[in-house]
Structure formats: C-alpha cells, structure tokens
Design a protein around this motif. Structure first.
Motif, PDB file in Angstrom:
ATOM      1  N   TRP A  23       0.835  -1.206   0.000  1.00  0.00           N
ATOM      2  CA  TRP A  23       0.000   0.000   0.000  1.00  0.00           C
ATOM      3  C   TRP A  23       0.867   1.252   0.000  1.00  0.00           C
ATOM      4  O   TRP A  23       0.587   2.215  -0.713  1.00  0.00           O
ATOM      5  CB  TRP A  23      -0.931   0.022   1.223  1.00  0.00           C
ATOM      6  CG  TRP A  23      -2.036  -0.987   1.162  1.00  0.00           C
ATOM      7  CD1 TRP A  23      -2.182  -2.093   1.937  1.00  0.00           C
ATOM      8  CD2 TRP A  23      -3.160  -0.986   0.264  1.00  0.00           C
ATOM      9  NE1 TRP A  23      -3.316  -2.783   1.574  1.00  0.00           N
ATOM     10  CE2 TRP A  23      -3.930  -2.122   0.558  1.00  0.00           C
ATOM     11  CE3 TRP A  23      -3.570  -0.141  -0.753  1.00  0.00           C
ATOM     12  CZ2 TRP A  23      -5.104  -2.428  -0.124  1.00  0.00           C
ATOM     13  CZ3 TRP A  23      -4.739  -0.443  -1.441  1.00  0.00           C
ATOM     14  CH2 TRP A  23      -5.495  -1.572  -1.127  1.00  0.00           C
ATOM     15  N   LEU A  42     -14.199  -1.643   2.243  1.00  0.00           N
ATOM     16  CA  LEU A  42     -13.559  -1.783   0.940  1.00  0.00           C
ATOM     17  C   LEU A  42     -14.556  -1.530  -0.187  1.00  0.00           C
ATOM     18  O   LEU A  42     -14.239  -0.831  -1.151  1.00  0.00           O
ATOM     19  CB  LEU A  42     -12.924  -3.166   0.788  1.00  0.00           C
ATOM     20  CG  LEU A  42     -12.177  -3.416  -0.512  1.00  0.00           C
ATOM     21  CD1 LEU A  42     -11.065  -2.386  -0.720  1.00  0.00           C
ATOM     22  CD2 LEU A  42     -11.606  -4.820  -0.524  1.00  0.00           C
ATOM     23  N   LYS A  45     -14.980   2.103  -0.512  1.00  0.00           N
ATOM     24  CA  LYS A  45     -13.805   2.694  -1.179  1.00  0.00           C
ATOM     25  C   LYS A  45     -13.905   2.489  -2.689  1.00  0.00           C
ATOM     26  O   LYS A  45     -13.676   3.408  -3.466  1.00  0.00           O
ATOM     27  CB  LYS A  45     -12.512   2.042  -0.684  1.00  0.00           C
ATOM     28  CG  LYS A  45     -11.936   2.663   0.529  1.00  0.00           C
ATOM     29  CD  LYS A  45     -11.230   3.922   0.122  1.00  0.00           C
ATOM     30  CE  LYS A  45     -10.627   4.556   1.332  1.00  0.00           C
ATOM     31  NZ  LYS A  45     -10.697   5.995   1.289  1.00  0.00           N
ATOM     32  N   ASN A  53      -7.095   5.905  -8.073  1.00  0.00           N
ATOM     33  CA  ASN A  53      -6.965   5.108  -6.853  1.00  0.00           C
ATOM     34  C   ASN A  53      -7.584   3.728  -7.003  1.00  0.00           C
ATOM     35  O   ASN A  53      -7.091   2.767  -6.416  1.00  0.00           O
ATOM     36  CB  ASN A  53      -7.570   5.833  -5.654  1.00  0.00           C
ATOM     37  CG  ASN A  53      -6.648   6.914  -5.130  1.00  0.00           C
ATOM     38  OD1 ASN A  53      -5.485   6.999  -5.516  1.00  0.00           O
ATOM     39  ND2 ASN A  53      -7.164   7.745  -4.254  1.00  0.00           N
ATOM     40  N   ILE A  57      -5.743   0.441  -5.902  1.00  0.00           N
ATOM     41  CA  ILE A  57      -6.362  -0.500  -4.953  1.00  0.00           C
ATOM     42  C   ILE A  57      -6.420  -1.888  -5.580  1.00  0.00           C
ATOM     43  O   ILE A  57      -6.050  -2.883  -4.960  1.00  0.00           O
ATOM     44  CB  ILE A  57      -7.775  -0.013  -4.542  1.00  0.00           C
ATOM     45  CG1 ILE A  57      -7.668   1.242  -3.673  1.00  0.00           C
ATOM     46  CG2 ILE A  57      -8.540  -1.120  -3.812  1.00  0.00           C
ATOM     47  CD1 ILE A  57      -8.998   1.953  -3.444  1.00  0.00           C
TER      48      ILE A  57
END
Length: 136
Positions: A23, A42, A45, A53, A57
């Motif tokens: 990360w 999650l 997100k 992003n 991710i």
C-alpha cells in the motif's frame, strides 16, 4: 464466508507487513484496525474513490493475493517492491492497450464501433482502393 475468513482476509490485504508495504509503495496507506467490517469499508472505497486510486487499490489486492499464492503453493517469495513494480507495469500496459483500442474505434469486445468516416484523397503518386467486406 465466516467471520473468521473475513478477519483472515483483512489481515492478508491490510494488516500484514507485506500488504502494508505494498500500500505504501503505491501511495495509499490504510489503517483498518478500527474498521468494524473491512469488506463493507472496501466496497465503499471501490464505489467512491477516484479512477486512479481504483487502479492502485486493484493492483495491491491482486498482487498481494498473487504473491501469497506464489509463496504458499510454489515456495517463491517476492519483495513488496518487486511485486508492486510488476503490478503497476501491468496496469500501465492495460491502460495503454485500452486507450489504443479506443483510438482505433474498437469496443470492449474488439468490434469496430460505427464512426462517421470521410473519404480522403490519396497522396500524389498513390492510388486508393476502397473495399467493403463482411465475413461470418
């Protein structure tokens, strides 16, 4: 999936040192220790973050899982730096290929999208032969 399975996935993807380093390498650091349901966090997100992003991710989740399987099933260890470098290269190549497909007018299935085209006179000294064909 049981609560124990989710706790193990939370550890694998966020809490272990390997994942935390991954990360950090992509410029995202998440502290999920106080998150009650990591799976819901999650999903939130993934639903609300920027496209850039989302790529990062996805890269981390995919490569952490891939690296775990390499370690367990093939006894091969990779450093977080090598793991994420490979992953980010793959994403850059995918984006390049996807942008190239759009530039030449192909949709996701590789079918030419209908675009209005105009005839262009060939350069001096060249002849142009226009052909139309359909193959099934």
């Amino acid at each position: 999936m049981s609560v124990g399975d989710i706790e193990h996935l939370a550890h694998l993807f966020f809490d272990c040192r390997f994942a935390q380093e991954c990360w950090k390498i992509v410029g995202l650091e998440y502290d999920t220790r106080d998150v009650e349901y990591v799976s819901e966090w999650l999903i939130n997100k993934l639903s609300n973050d920027t496209a850039e992003n989302l790529g990062r991710i996805s890269a981390v989740l995919w490569r952490v899982w891939f690296s775990r399987n390499k370690r367990i099933f093939e006894n091969k260890n990779m450093s977080p730096a090598i793991t994420m470098n490979w992953s980010m290269t793959q994403i850059k190549e995918w984006r390049y290929a996807n942008n190239k497909r759009k530039a030449i007018g192909l949709n996701q299935r590789g079918v030419m999208q209908h675009q209005e085209r105009k005839w262009v006179k060939p350069e001096l000294g060249y002849r142009k032969l226009n052909v139309d064909a359909a193959i099934k």
